[in-house]
Design a protein around this motif. Structure first.
Motif, short mmCIF file in Angstrom:
data_model
loop_
_atom_site.label_atom_id
_atom_site.label_comp_id
_atom_site.label_asym_id
_atom_site.label_seq_id
_atom_site.Cartn_x
_atom_site.Cartn_y
_atom_site.Cartn_z
N ALA A 1 29.72 40.79 -12.11
CA ALA A 1 29.69 42.15 -11.57
C ALA A 1 28.92 42.25 -10.25
O ALA A 1 29.13 43.19 -9.49
N SER A 2 28.07 41.28 -9.99
CA SER A 2 27.28 41.32 -8.77
C SER A 2 26.96 39.90 -8.31
O SER A 2 27.12 38.94 -9.05
N LEU A 3 26.48 39.81 -7.08
CA LEU A 3 26.06 38.52 -6.55
C LEU A 3 24.90 37.95 -7.36
O LEU A 3 24.82 36.74 -7.57
N SER A 4 24.05 38.83 -7.85
CA SER A 4 22.91 38.39 -8.68
C SER A 4 23.38 37.69 -9.95
O SER A 4 22.68 36.81 -10.47
N GLU A 5 24.55 38.05 -10.47
CA GLU A 5 25.11 37.37 -11.63
C GLU A 5 25.85 36.10 -11.24
O GLU A 5 25.89 35.13 -12.01
N LEU B 1 21.90 28.05 2.48
CA LEU B 1 21.23 28.98 1.56
C LEU B 1 19.91 29.48 2.13
O LEU B 1 19.61 30.68 2.10
N LEU B 2 19.12 28.55 2.63
CA LEU B 2 17.81 28.94 3.13
C LEU B 2 17.91 29.75 4.42
O LEU B 2 17.06 30.61 4.68
N SER B 3 18.95 29.52 5.20
CA SER B 3 19.18 30.35 6.39
C SER B 3 19.63 31.75 6.01
O SER B 3 19.23 32.73 6.62
N ASP B 4 20.49 31.83 5.00
CA ASP B 4 21.06 33.12 4.59
C ASP B 4 20.09 34.00 3.81
O ASP B 4 20.30 35.21 3.70
N ARG B 5 19.05 33.42 3.26
CA ARG B 5 18.18 34.22 2.38
C ARG B 5 17.55 35.40 3.10
O ARG B 5 17.29 36.43 2.48
N ALA B 6 17.35 35.30 4.39
CA ALA B 6 16.74 36.41 5.14
C ALA B 6 17.67 37.62 5.22
O ALA B 6 17.21 38.76 5.32
N SER B 7 18.98 37.40 5.13
CA SER B 7 19.93 38.51 5.27
C SER B 7 20.62 38.89 3.96
O SER B 7 21.38 39.87 3.94
N VAL B 8 20.35 38.15 2.88
CA VAL B 8 20.99 38.45 1.59
C VAL B 8 19.87 38.61 0.54
O VAL B 8 19.36 37.61 0.02
N PRO B 9 19.49 39.85 0.24
CA PRO B 9 18.35 40.07 -0.67
C PRO B 9 18.51 39.41 -2.04
O PRO B 9 17.53 38.88 -2.59
N GLU B 10 19.72 39.43 -2.60
CA GLU B 10 19.93 38.79 -3.91
C GLU B 10 19.67 37.29 -3.85
O GLU B 10 19.09 36.71 -4.76
N LEU B 11 20.08 36.68 -2.75
CA LEU B 11 19.85 35.25 -2.57
C LEU B 11 18.36 34.98 -2.38
O LEU B 11 17.83 34.02 -2.95
#
Length: 195
Positions: A57-61, A113-123
């Motif tokens: 249902a979500s990126l967190s899942e 992943l580590l680059s994207d974490r700043a722009s993707v709160p769930e990540l």
């Protein structure tokens, strides 16, 4: 007959869920989490967008399922034997040797992943709860081996965290150091910092 049908349906659902996680993980490695869409995941998995949402249902899942798939292919190093070393300097060197080899193997995924974490709160939350926690615990284990206290222990912990960091490994290898040379250099810095 009904029990068999339920079992077959559950197996089909599991396979679909696994296929979605696999394709999402591959897209995350290719493009990063921030640049992967549900439509792309659905297309590659051969399902509809609604099917993806029904399973996740979500990126967190979705992230834990992707991580589990990726972990089966690229397991985190087992640090048990090197953490059992009597010599604290050798523990650091052993951990860095294994960790840097794993960074080499997983660089396409972890760099994104580590680059994207700043722009993707769930990540960011997922990395904080998993990779960051693992590295913090590893740093604590390594600092404990030096039997330092107070400010000296805090400074050594900061240095060890720097040595364990993916970006430190990447900088050193981009400067031309092989993984083992990078591990030796940072282990030497930690040893000097502990003296």
């Amino acid at each position: 007959m009904r029990k068999y049908e339920l079992k077959a349906r559950a197996e089909s659902q599991r396979q679909t869920r696994d296929r979605i996680a696999k394709e999402a993980a591959e897209l995350h490695e290719e493009k990063g989490v921030a640049n992967t869409t549900v439509a792309e995941i659905a297309r590659r998995a051969g399902v509809t967008r609604l099917t993806v949402y029904n399973h996740f249902a979500s990126l967190s899942e979705l992230l834990p399922a992707c991580a589990a798939h990726y972990e089966r292919l690229h397991p985190t190093p087992d640090f048990g034997s090197v953490l059992a070393e009597v010599d604290a300097d050798e523990r650091v060197r052993g951990v860095l040797t294994r960790l840097y080899a794993w960074y080499r193997e997983t660089e396409p995924m972890y760099g994104k992943l580590l680059s994207d974490r700043a722009s993707v709160p769930e990540l960011d939350r997922f990395v904080e709860e998993n990779a960051d926690r693992m590295l913090a615990e590893l740093a604590d284990d390594l600092v404990a081996g030096f039997a330092l206290r107070g400010r000296r222990a805090e400074r050594l912990r900061a240095l060890i965290r720097l040595a364990l960091d993916f970006w430190t490994w990447r900088r050193l290898t981009r400067e031309g150091l092989a993984d083992q040379a990078a591990a030796d250099l940072m282990a030497g810095a930690v040893s000097t910092g502990a003296a």
